[in-house]
Design a protein around this motif. Structure first.
Motif, short mmCIF file in Angstrom:
data_model
loop_
_atom_site.label_atom_id
_atom_site.label_comp_id
_atom_site.label_asym_id
_atom_site.label_seq_id
_atom_site.Cartn_x
_atom_site.Cartn_y
_atom_site.Cartn_z
N PHE A 93 41.93 29.96 34.11
CA PHE A 93 42.94 29.22 33.59
C PHE A 93 42.82 27.78 34.16
CE2 PHE A 93 44.30 33.14 32.00
CZ PHE A 93 45.16 32.84 30.98
N ASP A 94 41.57 27.41 34.37
CA ASP A 94 41.33 25.98 34.68
C ASP A 94 41.17 24.84 33.64
OD1 ASP A 94 38.90 26.69 34.06
OD2 ASP A 94 37.91 26.20 36.13
N GLY A 95 41.41 25.33 32.33
CA GLY A 95 41.21 24.65 31.17
C GLY A 95 39.61 24.46 30.67
N TYR A 96 38.94 24.87 31.33
CA TYR A 96 37.43 25.05 31.12
C TYR A 96 36.87 26.53 30.37
CZ TYR A 96 36.61 20.68 33.76
OH TYR A 96 36.74 19.35 34.05
N HIS A 97 35.69 26.29 30.00
CA HIS A 97 35.39 27.41 29.11
C HIS A 97 33.94 28.04 29.73
CE1 HIS A 97 38.40 25.46 26.68
NE2 HIS A 97 38.37 26.57 25.96
N ASN A 98 33.76 29.37 29.28
CA ASN A 98 32.50 29.95 29.79
C ASN A 98 31.63 29.86 28.44
OD1 ASN A 98 32.47 30.37 32.18
ND2 ASN A 98 33.89 32.40 31.98
N PHE A 99 30.38 29.53 28.26
CA PHE A 99 29.56 29.33 27.12
C PHE A 99 28.53 30.30 26.81
CE2 PHE A 99 31.55 25.54 27.70
CZ PHE A 99 31.81 24.94 26.59
N ALA A 100 28.26 30.76 25.58
CA ALA A 100 27.31 32.07 25.57
C ALA A 100 26.45 31.57 24.38
CB ALA A 100 28.17 33.20 25.49
N ARG A 101 25.12 32.26 24.68
CA ARG A 101 24.10 32.05 23.41
C ARG A 101 24.22 33.33 22.67
NH1 ARG A 101 22.15 29.92 28.37
NH2 ARG A 101 21.28 27.99 28.14
N THR A 102 24.39 34.40 23.18
CA THR A 102 24.51 35.84 22.49
C THR A 102 25.94 36.34 22.36
OG1 THR A 102 24.22 37.25 24.36
CG2 THR A 102 22.18 36.29 23.37
N LEU A 103 26.11 37.01 21.28
CA LEU A 103 27.38 37.75 21.10
C LEU A 103 27.82 38.68 22.45
CD1 LEU A 103 29.99 38.47 19.40
CD2 LEU A 103 28.50 40.13 18.30
N ARG A 104 26.85 39.41 22.83
CA ARG A 104 26.82 40.22 23.98
C ARG A 104 27.42 39.67 25.21
NH1 ARG A 104 22.21 44.33 26.39
NH2 ARG A 104 23.72 45.81 27.25
N GLU A 105 26.88 38.42 25.55
CA GLU A 105 27.45 37.55 26.34
C GLU A 105 28.93 36.98 26.15
OE1 GLU A 105 23.65 35.21 28.26
OE2 GLU A 105 24.73 34.36 26.48
N HIS A 106 29.05 36.71 25.18
CA HIS A 106 30.27 36.14 24.55
C HIS A 106 31.45 37.42 24.78
CE1 HIS A 106 33.52 34.26 22.65
NE2 HIS A 106 33.59 34.98 21.52
N ASN A 107 31.11 38.58 24.43
CA ASN A 107 32.22 39.43 24.27
C ASN A 107 32.34 39.84 25.79
OD1 ASN A 107 32.19 40.03 21.82
ND2 ASN A 107 30.69 41.62 21.50
N ALA A 108 31.43 39.72 26.68
CA ALA A 108 31.71 40.06 28.17
C ALA A 108 32.86 38.90 28.78
CB ALA A 108 30.40 39.96 28.97
N ASN A 109 32.67 37.91 28.22
CA ASN A 109 33.48 36.64 28.64
C ASN A 109 34.82 36.53 27.87
OD1 ASN A 109 31.35 35.29 29.92
ND2 ASN A 109 30.71 33.91 28.29
N ALA A 110 34.81 37.30 26.72
CA ALA A 110 36.23 37.58 26.04
C ALA A 110 36.97 38.71 26.73
CB ALA A 110 35.98 37.87 24.67
N ARG A 111 36.14 39.72 27.01
CA ARG A 111 36.95 40.67 27.73
C ARG A 111 37.64 40.30 29.05
NH1 ARG A 111 32.56 43.89 25.78
NH2 ARG A 111 31.25 43.56 27.74
N ALA A 112 36.89 39.88 29.84
CA ALA A 112 37.31 39.10 31.05
C ALA A 112 38.70 38.18 31.15
CB ALA A 112 36.31 38.29 31.79
N TYR A 113 38.54 37.40 29.93
CA TYR A 113 39.61 36.53 29.34
C TYR A 113 40.80 37.47 28.95
CZ TYR A 113 42.59 32.76 27.59
OH TYR A 113 43.51 31.78 27.30
N ALA A 114 40.72 38.41 28.28
CA ALA A 114 41.60 39.12 27.74
C ALA A 114 42.33 40.18 29.05
CB ALA A 114 41.17 40.05 26.81
N ALA A 115 41.59 40.68 29.76
CA ALA A 115 42.15 41.12 30.99
C ALA A 115 42.90 40.36 31.73
CB ALA A 115 40.91 41.75 32.00
N GLU A 116 42.75 39.11 31.89
CA GLU A 116 43.77 38.18 32.73
C GLU A 116 44.81 37.98 31.88
OE1 GLU A 116 44.85 35.75 35.87
OE2 GLU A 116 43.23 37.51 35.74
N LEU A 117 44.75 37.69 30.74
CA LEU A 117 45.74 37.53 29.86
C LEU A 117 47.09 38.58 29.84
CD1 LEU A 117 44.63 36.26 26.39
CD2 LEU A 117 45.85 34.84 28.00
#
Length: 337
Positions: A307-331
């Protein structure tokens, strides 16, 4: 004895004339204003209201009233924003109001999402009501005259602080903003725009999405690059801020699957490409970020769980889903719904 009396009377009369003359000179041309102050005279103000606002800021009030009547000020004063400066005389103040010698006001336009919000913000800074301003900024006629339509006219407003007359009318304001828009689009910016393959409207629209995604100026070009990549590959933008705009609910902190089904041309989860117009008034930093978008092969990004205002970037859907799960868990951990 009679001669002395006559001389004494003559000297007394001369003295009285001199005193009256000097007093009159001081009252009319002396320092009537001792401290700097602002005076706002509305277009519907009465002379009595003007005097009520003015008198507490002035000396030699009787002289002002006499001089005002002499120049017919009660019938001829002009609306406007006036600055009373220390040392001004009764004559200078009265003539300033009669001739309409205004001082410009500084009007700031930024951080608005809709034409209605824009009208409200402007109404707080100018002598115009929000309803009149809204009619003009959504007017088909005015928009066509300036090369836009009633939906896209909002994209013409470049956020900044401008010097304007307080009495500027809504139509005068919009035409002034067209001049500022044309001044903003320099040959250098237009050359960069052509590199992206976007029109000016599309640049403003994409910049509005980038601006709603992040306030981190250093990250804006990278996010703009993600959306450019998606546009070029025909991938839906799937920008969460467009869902908030489609729902007209800017308080949402978490976009859920049911929100993604909102029927609107602004919902980029349903419709490919850019929305019809900007979803907010983007800052100049976001506009320039789109023009200077970063070239990379990312097609996804997700807010960091820190929650520092920055983002994680991904080239593949697999990478993105992992990032999204981590963010959802924190939410979930923070109980943000």
């Amino acid at each position: 004895m009679r001669k002395k009396t006559w001389i004494w009377l003559l000297l007394t009369a001369v003295t009285v004339v001199l005193v009256v003359g000097v007093t009159g000179f001081v009252q009319f041309k002396g320092r009537a204003v001792t401290e700097q102050a602002e005076l706002f005279v509305g277009s519907h103000a009465t002379y009595e209201e003007v005097v009520d606002s003015l008198m507490p800021r002035m000396r030699h009030r009787a002289a002002f009233h006499r001089y005002a009547r002499r120049i017919d000020l009660p019938e001829t004063f002009k609306a406007g924003h006036y600055v009373l400066k220390p040392g001004m005389s009764v004559i200078e103040v009265a003539r300033m109001l009669k001739l309409g010698l205004q001082t410009p006001v500084r009007v700031t336009i930024n951080n608005v999402r809709t034409p209605a919000q824009l009208a409200e913000k402007l109404a707080r800074q100018l002598d115009a009501d929000s309803a009149a301003l809204l009619r003009v900024v959504t007017s088909d006629r005015v928009a066509r005259e300036l090369g836009f339509d009633s939906v896209t006219l909002f994209s013409m407003f470049i956020p900044d602080t401008y010097e304007l007359w307080w009495t500027t009318t809504p139509e005068e304001l919009v035409r002034r903003m067209k001049q500022e828009y044309d001044r903003f689009w320099t040959p250098v910016r237009d050359a960069k725009r052509k590199r992206s393959g976007l029109s000016r409207l599309e640049v403003m629209t994409l910049a509005s999405i980038v601006y709603e995604e992040t306030r981190k100026t250093d990250e804006m070009p990278r996010i703009a690059g993600v959306y450019i990549n998606r546009l070029r590959r025909g991938i839906p933008l799937q920008a969460d801020p467009t869902v908030k705009y489609a729902m007209q609910d800017f308080t949402l902190r978490r976009i859920l699957h049911r929100h993604l089904k909102t029927q609107s041309p602004y919902n980029t989860y349903i419709h490919r490409g850019l929305p019809p117009s900007p979803i907010c008034m983007p800052g100049k930093n976001a506009i320039d970020a789109v023009l200077d978008f970063e070239q990379h092969d990312y097609i996804f990004f997700c807010a960091r769980p820190t929650f520092d205002g920055y983002h994680n970037f991904a080239r593949t859907l697999r990478e993105h889903n992992a990032n999204a799960r981590a963010y959802a868990a924190e939410l979930n951990r923070r109980k943000i719904r």
